[in-house]
Design a protein around this motif. Sequence first.
Motif, PDB file in Angstrom:
ATOM      1  N   ILE A   1       0.863  -1.170   0.000  1.00  0.00           N
ATOM      2  CA  ILE A   1       0.000   0.000   0.000  1.00  0.00           C
ATOM      3  C   ILE A   1       0.903   1.224   0.000  1.00  0.00           C
ATOM      4  O   ILE A   1       2.039   1.175   0.499  1.00  0.00           O
ATOM      5  CB  ILE A   1      -0.931   0.009   1.242  1.00  0.00           C
ATOM      6  CG1 ILE A   1      -1.978   1.124   1.131  1.00  0.00           C
ATOM      7  CG2 ILE A   1      -0.133   0.147   2.532  1.00  0.00           C
ATOM      8  CD1 ILE A   1      -3.047   1.044   2.220  1.00  0.00           C
ATOM      9  N   ALA A   2       0.429   2.310  -0.608  1.00  0.00           N
ATOM     10  CA  ALA A   2       1.243   3.528  -0.670  1.00  0.00           C
ATOM     11  C   ALA A   2       1.606   3.990   0.732  1.00  0.00           C
ATOM     12  O   ALA A   2       0.745   4.122   1.606  1.00  0.00           O
ATOM     13  CB  ALA A   2       0.473   4.620  -1.406  1.00  0.00           C
ATOM     14  N   HIS A   3       2.898   4.252   0.944  1.00  0.00           N
ATOM     15  CA  HIS A   3       3.405   4.583   2.276  1.00  0.00           C
ATOM     16  C   HIS A   3       4.539   5.593   2.111  1.00  0.00           C
ATOM     17  O   HIS A   3       5.454   5.388   1.320  1.00  0.00           O
ATOM     18  CB  HIS A   3       3.923   3.312   2.951  1.00  0.00           C
ATOM     19  CG  HIS A   3       4.393   3.496   4.359  1.00  0.00           C
ATOM     20  ND1 HIS A   3       5.662   3.959   4.671  1.00  0.00           N
ATOM     21  CD2 HIS A   3       3.769   3.280   5.550  1.00  0.00           C
ATOM     22  CE1 HIS A   3       5.793   4.009   5.983  1.00  0.00           C
ATOM     23  NE2 HIS A   3       4.673   3.604   6.531  1.00  0.00           N
ATOM     24  N   ALA A   4       4.455   6.700   2.825  1.00  0.00           N
ATOM     25  CA  ALA A   4       5.481   7.741   2.740  1.00  0.00           C
ATOM     26  C   ALA A   4       5.889   8.160   4.134  1.00  0.00           C
ATOM     27  O   ALA A   4       5.032   8.406   4.998  1.00  0.00           O
ATOM     28  CB  ALA A   4       4.968   8.944   1.955  1.00  0.00           C
ATOM     29  N   LEU A   5       7.201   8.239   4.364  1.00  0.00           N
ATOM     30  CA  LEU A   5       7.758   8.548   5.678  1.00  0.00           C
ATOM     31  C   LEU A   5       8.648   9.778   5.588  1.00  0.00           C
ATOM     32  O   LEU A   5       9.571   9.826   4.760  1.00  0.00           O
ATOM     33  CB  LEU A   5       8.565   7.356   6.197  1.00  0.00           C
ATOM     34  CG  LEU A   5       9.383   7.537   7.478  1.00  0.00           C
ATOM     35  CD1 LEU A   5       8.457   7.772   8.675  1.00  0.00           C
ATOM     36  CD2 LEU A   5      10.270   6.314   7.721  1.00  0.00           C
ATOM     37  N   SER A   6       8.383  10.777   6.424  1.00  0.00           N
ATOM     38  CA  SER A   6       9.183  11.997   6.424  1.00  0.00           C
ATOM     39  C   SER A   6      10.519  11.755   7.117  1.00  0.00           C
ATOM     40  O   SER A   6      10.690  10.772   7.853  1.00  0.00           O
ATOM     41  CB  SER A   6       8.425  13.107   7.160  1.00  0.00           C
ATOM     42  OG  SER A   6       8.521  12.929   8.562  1.00  0.00           O
ATOM     43  N   PRO A   7      11.479  12.656   6.935  1.00  0.00           N
ATOM     44  CA  PRO A   7      12.702  12.590   7.756  1.00  0.00           C
ATOM     45  C   PRO A   7      12.376  12.937   9.200  1.00  0.00           C
ATOM     46  O   PRO A   7      11.338  13.547   9.497  1.00  0.00           O
ATOM     47  CB  PRO A   7      13.608  13.645   7.118  1.00  0.00           C
ATOM     48  CG  PRO A   7      12.679  14.587   6.426  1.00  0.00           C
ATOM     49  CD  PRO A   7      11.523  13.757   5.957  1.00  0.00           C
TER      50      PRO A   7
END
Length: 352
Positions: free
Chosen positions: A62-68
Amino acid sequence: MRTEALPDQPPAALSGGPEPGLAVGEIRTGLLRNSRTLPHGAVAELLNLLPGEPVRRSERPIAHALSPDVVNGVDCQIATKSGGRMRAVGTILTHAVIVGGRVLQTSSYTTIASHGSQRRLPWSHYTARPGRIETIARAGLADLAAGYLALDQEPGCLDLGSVSERLARRLQSSAVLDGHQPLRFQWTRLRWAARYGLDDDTAEPSAQFELVDDTVRALSLRIPRPPATPSGAVDLGAILELCRDLALHDWVLTTLTRRIERADPGSGDRRRTAAELGPAIDHLLPLWMPGARVADELSAVWEGFERRPGFTRQWEAAVSRVRDQLALHTLQLLANLSSPDTSGEIGSKIEF
């Protein structure tokens, strides 16, 4: 709790040696203030917390985005199970995650070194160790973990939740979002503590999960043999992923259940029920993938949750209710259309 931003300090991966350790954190989970799924470009722009640092993304399962990570300095008290408090100084890390282009999670966390330094050291000592706070006096890990999970802490104690909440409010007010809430929901808070590297007879991790109230949850983890990075350090990222995954699926299940209650299926108003459940189908059902991103070494924790309380059983029961209500609504519409005295409604618009 007094915090101090340290923008010049580059975030670093947390590490730990073979000795026992303690990590604590708090996660806020809720729906983005956006009427539609956020596209990839907007996700990257929203999560650009540190210019020049990449946003880590994946598309499967599933689309997953993690910030710094953003580093903050803290000088605060930590509660203990015995009721006492001790001073701790160091840094915490905060980041944001967007799942499926729909759900926002903000997470603040740190490790606690409990050996006690006997005195407060210069800030340079603490900023050189991002994501680590040190107690001034010696304390036991179990005592600190239990004290942190007590949700009725006094002012001035370590409060990672407030840092997560500030970031969530900041991101929700971003111009990247259109500001339209697709459905009503409540934010949930997962406060967690993980003791790892324990001298235990079993290598299997274990967890205790508590629903404190409608929006607050507490998670206590015991991980005798934690996942390790290629360098041999404790892979705290894998522990964080487990906590975020649990927080996400608890929020999705809670939100769907409350949506069903709001729809009031027993009222007999099929049209209203279908209209209430429509947004849940669009925004919640695609998110259910428990344990898909959890490391193999920690999969036993999810397996335990599936046995009791049985997250997937509860989810499947809720989804079945949604589908049954939509099926009944469809049958009612077909019956009305086939009835002679409703022939004038054939060309009417049907909304879900």
